[in-house]
Design a protein around this motif. Structure first.
Motif, PDB file in Angstrom:
ATOM      1  N   TYR A   4       0.813  -1.216   0.000  1.00 17.69           N
ATOM      2  CA  TYR A   4       0.000   0.000   0.000  1.00 17.69           C
ATOM      3  C   TYR A   4       0.850   1.270   0.000  1.00 17.69           C
ATOM      4  N   HIS A   5       2.052   1.175   0.559  1.00 23.49           N
ATOM      5  CA  HIS A   5       2.906   2.372   0.626  1.00 23.49           C
ATOM      6  C   HIS A   5       3.294   2.867  -0.784  1.00 23.49           C
ATOM      7  N   LEU A   6       3.105   2.001  -1.792  1.00 29.63           N
ATOM      8  CA  LEU A   6       3.436   2.401  -3.169  1.00 29.63           C
ATOM      9  C   LEU A   6       2.258   3.050  -3.889  1.00 29.63           C
ATOM     10  N   TYR A   7       1.131   3.174  -3.190  1.00 29.60           N
ATOM     11  CA  TYR A   7      -0.095   3.595  -3.876  1.00 29.60           C
ATOM     12  C   TYR A   7       0.020   4.970  -4.531  1.00 29.60           C
ATOM     13  N   SER A   8       0.572   5.945  -3.812  1.00 29.00           N
ATOM     14  CA  SER A   8       0.590   7.288  -4.412  1.00 29.00           C
ATOM     15  C   SER A   8       1.591   7.349  -5.569  1.00 29.00           C
ATOM     16  N   LYS A   9       2.664   6.594  -5.455  1.00 32.51           N
ATOM     17  CA  LYS A   9       3.628   6.501  -6.556  1.00 32.51           C
ATOM     18  C   LYS A   9       2.937   5.883  -7.789  1.00 32.51           C
ATOM     19  N   PHE A  10       2.154   4.850  -7.516  1.00 31.10           N
ATOM     20  CA  PHE A  10       1.415   4.181  -8.588  1.00 31.10           C
ATOM     21  C   PHE A  10       0.428   5.143  -9.255  1.00 31.10           C
TER      22      PHE A  10
END
Lengths: 349, 349
Positions: free
Chosen positions: B294-300
């Motif tokens: 989930y920590h990659l969500y904003s990058k995604f």
């Protein structure tokens, strides 16, 4: 002059491709063949070897199939000697990297003398006096590197991890368990006899060990030894054990797939039913072959030699004397007859 | 005064734990329940939501079993509404991070209105006008992140890799194929109808596609589409397809295990017989769950939004209107009735 150099060359010949369980009688040991103990003239890059120690390894069964599915290796040829990892002495050489008297490890035919034309995987042994030369078929050779790469690289161990090793007193298993203990893991091994259970606990320092042949309910067994689950499974056997282990793996567990000895003699492999657990448990399952990691060999040797010399790593070999006993030794791997690394001694020198 | 705030709340209720194939009749849609459209006083951290879009996802079948083996998730409770990923609007909030009028994505009950007490996985939607709000159940939500993490991280792609995706027009599959094409891979997908084959080739840019229901001999099929073998298999189905793919994998191949939809309705899972190939082919097979990433969500989101806006990524949704049609929509996943990502629209606003 040429005549005196011809000698009889005892060999282990594969009779035919094998179906089902390999038997010693699938091979024949004969001295029908002769070899010239002099290199052919005007040919560079050849080695004439006297073979000393042979390694018996589970994967060899696959080369007795007519088709070796999915492997980089080819089948043995019926009517010719089988081959495997071994230690030999150079009698003569026209190869720039090897000279008469050198000790070498690598793939050699199962015979007394060999004319080696494929020198690609041969390594010169820098022999250390206080370590047995036969160790280069195992702990100091490809087998040792297998345990090293498999544990430290493929398993991504962390201190305190719960580690399970199958075929745990075998050539690779005994080393993996000791590496894991040195690393600070909790280690349990499965083996096929009481004698081997004792070896694991008293020689190799495993925290616990069990004889899978005496366990009626593998689920209960694994629950007993791993009440909190398994972080790392070092897989040497495959089949039912793998399937049961999957349901005892912890989240983010790792499975290093080194071998599946229980499957190599089966015409129809056993099915694995619990692979869906890879998802929920986020398990990484990874097969590997040591040949991809040969570049790590000298680094590995620098690490393992002092550990052996200081007695921090022990290694058990099951030595069988004489090429005539080699077929029985090899077949014995698949019924677990060997205790420790199975080696065939052709001659001690 | 309190009385006027009570409304009927349509819900999708699980009748009983399910055995075998899920049927729409395993659920019942009722308006028997009422809900107070006002937050309880003196309680912080609560949200009252009006639910808009529901995501139908294959894993949900597992929560209809009495025991969810090896999962972090628990079973649904018979007699209560099921739940899943969705998009909702905040009607009222005593939670500091959310306020009336906010749009949110996360786990919601299958009902018109919810009093949300577990706000751990709720994410506020920063809605962009030119993108459909329903996309947050899929490409812009957990599903999109699944495809992103699964392909770019778990598959370790290299330009020119041969990539195979099963369930390739589904919510995740359609994105994985497009990511792989953008990355410079050769991509083939398997689906369950001619219509979906056309979608893959004409909409999603797959190089090739086939309808597995029309293929009598999967071995021949895979040989046809991958004469040189498969580098990456993005696994959504499990079972026979996985077993056959294993024998077509290339050396050092990678298998990202995202789902096994073919197995979720079976009482007895299908066995996998080709796992020994992991060794010879040095295959890495890895299960994963998006909740670890989930920590990659904003990058995604920063990556995917422009791709959508520029038309470089397309996304197909299969929209069903009305909670009363939700059980049929969910059950249809397992027979492949849906074309593209299955969404249930409770209300568009």
């Amino acid at each position: 002059m040429g005549e005196v150099m011809m000698v009889r060359n005892k060999q282990v010949i594969l009779k035919n491709y094998v179906n089902g369980y390999m038997k010693p009688s699938d091979m024949v040991v004969t001295s029908d063949s002769t070899i010239c103990l002099e290199l052919p003239k005007n040919n560079d890059g050849l080695i004439l070897s006297k073979n000393l120690y042979l390694s018996c390894d589970p994967y060899m069964r696959n080369r007795m199939n007519e088709v070796v599915v999915g492997s980089y290796m080819t089948s043995f040829t019926p009517g010719l000697p089988i081959s495997g990892y071994g230690v030999a002495k150079v009698l003569d050489s026209s190869h720039p990297n090897f000279k008469k008297g050198d000790l070498i490890q690598g793939f050699v035919n199962w015979e007394e003398y060999s004319l080696i034309t494929d020198t690609q995987y041969l390594v010169k042994i820098e022999h250390v006096d206080d370590v047995p030369l036969s160790y280069y078929t195992g702990i100091l050779g490809m087998i040792g590197l297998t345990a090293y790469v498999g544990f430290y690289d493929i398993c991504s161990p962390k201190k305190g991890d719960f580690v399970f090793v199958s075929a745990a007193s075998g050539a690779v298993g005994q080393l993996v368990g000791q590496f894991a203990k040195l690393f600070g893991c909790y280690v349990v091994g499965s083996v096929g006899s009481k004698e081997k259970v004792n070896l694991l606990k008293n020689k190799f320092g495993y925290d616990e060990a069990f004889n899978y042949k005496e366990e009626q309910d593998l689920n209960a067994t694994l629950k007993r030894y791993f009440p909190n689950g398994i972080d790392i499974y070092f897989e040497n056997v495959g089949g039912k054990m793998l399937d049961e282990v999957l349901s005892h793996m912890r989240i983010h567990g790792r499975i290093a797939v080194c071998g599946m000895i229980s499957q190599y003699n089966l015409d129809r492999l056993e099915g694995i039913y619990n692979l869906h657990l890879l998802i929920f448990k986020r398990i990484r399952m990874q097969g590997f072959l040591t040949l991809d990691h040969y570049h790590l060999y000298s680094k590995f040797l620098d690490m393992i030699l002092p550990l052996i010399q200081e007695g921090k790593i022990v290694y058990i070999e099951d030595m069988v004397e004489g090429l005539e006993n080699a077929p029985t030794a090899l077949a014995g791997l698949y019924t677990g007859k060997n205790v420790g690394k199975q080696v065939v001694v052709i001659t001690h020198e």
